[in-house]
Each structure stands twice: as C-alpha cells, then as structure tokens.
Design an enzyme around this catalytic site. Structure first.
Site, PDB file in Angstrom:
ATOM      1  N   GLY A  11       0.814  -1.122   0.411  1.00 42.25           N
ATOM      2  CA  GLY A  11       0.124   0.083   0.014  1.00 42.25           C
ATOM      3  C   GLY A  11       1.337   0.926   0.022  1.00 42.25           C
ATOM      4  O   GLY A  11       1.565   1.236  -0.494  1.00 42.25           O
ATOM      5  N   CYS A  12       0.379   2.534   0.518  1.00 40.79           N
ATOM      6  CA  CYS A  12       1.093   2.563   0.846  1.00 40.79           C
ATOM      7  C   CYS A  12       2.562   3.159   1.568  1.00 40.79           C
ATOM      8  O   CYS A  12       2.625   3.073   2.004  1.00 40.79           O
ATOM      9  CB  CYS A  12       0.480   4.497   1.952  1.00 40.79           C
ATOM     10  SG  CYS A  12       1.509   6.267   1.740  1.00 40.79           S
ATOM     11  N   PHE A  13       3.220   3.867  -0.036  1.00 40.41           N
ATOM     12  CA  PHE A  13       5.038   3.384   0.927  1.00 40.41           C
ATOM     13  C   PHE A  13       5.551   4.131   1.838  1.00 40.41           C
ATOM     14  O   PHE A  13       6.039   4.235   3.167  1.00 40.41           O
ATOM     15  CB  PHE A  13       6.014   3.648   0.106  1.00 40.41           C
ATOM     16  CG  PHE A  13       6.036   4.994  -1.144  1.00 40.41           C
ATOM     17  CD1 PHE A  13       5.385   5.785  -0.757  1.00 40.41           C
ATOM     18  CD2 PHE A  13       6.523   4.778  -2.362  1.00 40.41           C
ATOM     19  CE1 PHE A  13       5.405   7.144  -1.452  1.00 40.41           C
ATOM     20  CE2 PHE A  13       6.312   5.531  -3.192  1.00 40.41           C
ATOM     21  CZ  PHE A  13       5.982   6.917  -2.430  1.00 40.41           C
ATOM     22  N   TRP A  14       4.433   5.182   2.440  1.00 38.92           N
ATOM     23  CA  TRP A  14       4.773   6.342   3.947  1.00 38.92           C
ATOM     24  C   TRP A  14       4.984   5.203   5.095  1.00 38.92           C
ATOM     25  O   TRP A  14       5.835   5.521   5.770  1.00 38.92           O
ATOM     26  CB  TRP A  14       3.866   7.051   3.726  1.00 38.92           C
ATOM     27  CG  TRP A  14       3.744   8.688   2.310  1.00 38.92           C
ATOM     28  CD1 TRP A  14       4.887   8.685   1.887  1.00 38.92           C
ATOM     29  CD2 TRP A  14       3.250   9.695   2.838  1.00 38.92           C
ATOM     30  NE1 TRP A  14       4.671   9.477   1.144  1.00 38.92           N
ATOM     31  CE2 TRP A  14       3.470   9.664   1.885  1.00 38.92           C
ATOM     32  CE3 TRP A  14       1.978   9.928   3.540  1.00 38.92           C
ATOM     33  CZ2 TRP A  14       2.865  11.324   0.985  1.00 38.92           C
ATOM     34  CZ3 TRP A  14       1.024  10.770   3.071  1.00 38.92           C
ATOM     35  CH2 TRP A  14       1.526  11.618   2.015  1.00 38.92           C
ATOM     36  N   TYR A 158      -2.244  10.443   9.062  1.00 36.94           N
ATOM     37  CA  TYR A 158      -3.114   9.219   7.783  1.00 36.94           C
ATOM     38  C   TYR A 158      -2.819   7.556   8.015  1.00 36.94           C
ATOM     39  O   TYR A 158      -3.837   7.138   7.968  1.00 36.94           O
ATOM     40  CB  TYR A 158      -1.257   9.956   6.942  1.00 36.94           C
ATOM     41  CG  TYR A 158      -1.434   8.629   5.554  1.00 36.94           C
ATOM     42  CD1 TYR A 158      -2.774   9.043   4.553  1.00 36.94           C
ATOM     43  CD2 TYR A 158      -1.128   7.591   5.289  1.00 36.94           C
ATOM     44  CE1 TYR A 158      -2.459   7.980   3.839  1.00 36.94           C
ATOM     45  CE2 TYR A 158      -1.364   6.480   4.578  1.00 36.94           C
ATOM     46  CZ  TYR A 158      -1.831   6.768   3.600  1.00 36.94           C
ATOM     47  OH  TYR A 158      -1.994   6.251   2.586  1.00 36.94           O
TER      48      TYR A 158
END
Length: 175
Positions: A11-14, A158
C-alpha cells in the site's frame, strides 16, 4: 556476509518505511515504484494506474543481523494480507501488495511464510499478497523519502485515519 535487497509493496509506501527503518541491520529503506512497464515513472504516472507499478519499499539489509525471514514476518504485520484491491483507504493497483523476491532463496522463504500465514487461521479470507520476481525499482521523489521523519504529525494522522493502525493493533497488537 554481503548486504542484500528486499522489496515489499504494502500500500502507501509512507507507512512501510518506519517499521523497517527502526530495525537493527537495516542499512537503508527507500520508497519507490516497481513491477511496471514504464522506465522511471513519476508519482503522478503511478497514481494514474497506467504504468503497472506498485508503491513499494526497497530495503538494503545485513542478513547476518536481520535475516530475510524476519523481514518477511515483519512485512505481514504491516498490511492487510487479504485485501486484493489496495490497502485500507488507498485503492487501486498501485496500492496492492506483493513480495518481490530477488533470488530463489527469497522466493522459497516468502512461499513458506505465506503458507504458514494462511494455515494459522488468523484471517478468514485467503492471503492475497502476490509473490513476484523483482523488477527494476525506481526511487520515488525526495519528498516521499522517510516521510515519517519529515512530516511526523501528518504521517500519524494518515496511518490512523486510513485504518492501518487500527487493523494492525487488532490483528497483531500494539507496537
């Protein structure tokens, strides 16, 4: 022992950087794109869902300190392994999950680990994470690198707001 690479899409790499970045033996964690058919894609191109790339992290690690098996075990605890359509509120191909193996040993470790996770009964749905051979990895733009350090308040909002933190705590416990 020589340093090795590991590549995970979750998913979101952050949200994938911090948990790996804080482990002993991890030399570097880079956010980027892999698995697609366009050379050097930009974030905007990847988000357009036309390049075939997934957001991923590529980890350089010392296997004598932190073996690949441990990396894969940690990876499972960072994602919803049953979600084939993305991760949490991030939907679409670029947010789907995959373990990109760099050699046959990594492939075998990932296959065994996935089978073990499926057999443990923790999840009712099948494990949807793909196991794929590593492809070229393209580093994401600088503002995406180590986002949790550059924008800690937004990163926390987030992670919580997307549902990732709650899912992880429910299934794996608090970190």
């Amino acid at each position: 022992m020589a340093l090795q690479k590991a590549t995970f899409a979750g998913g979101c790499f952050w949200c994938m950087v911090k948990p790996f970045d804080t482990q002993p033996g991890i030399i570097e964690v880079v956010s980027g794109y892999t698995g697609g058919h366009v050379d050097k894609p930009t974030y905007e191109q990847v988000c357009s869902e036309t390049t075939g790339h997934l957001e991923a992290v590529q980890i350089t690690f010392d296997p004598s300190i932190y073996p690949y098996e441990k990396l894969v075990e940690l990876y499972w605890t960072l994602i919803d392994p049953t979600d084939a359509g993305g991760q949490f509120y991030d939907r679409g191909e670029s947010y789907t999950t995959a373990i990109f193996y760099h050699d046959e040993v990594q492939k075998q470790i990932a296959e065994l680990s996935k089978a073990k996770l499926e057999a443990c009964g923790k999840f009712r749905a099948p494990i949807a994470v793909k196991l794929l051979p590593a492809k070229p990895f393209y580093e994401a733009e600088d503002y995406h690198q180590h986002y949790y350090k550059k924008n800690p308040a937004h990163y926390e909002r987030y992670s919580i707001g997307s549902g990732r933190t709650g899912f992880i705590e429910q299934h794996w416990g608090k970190r």
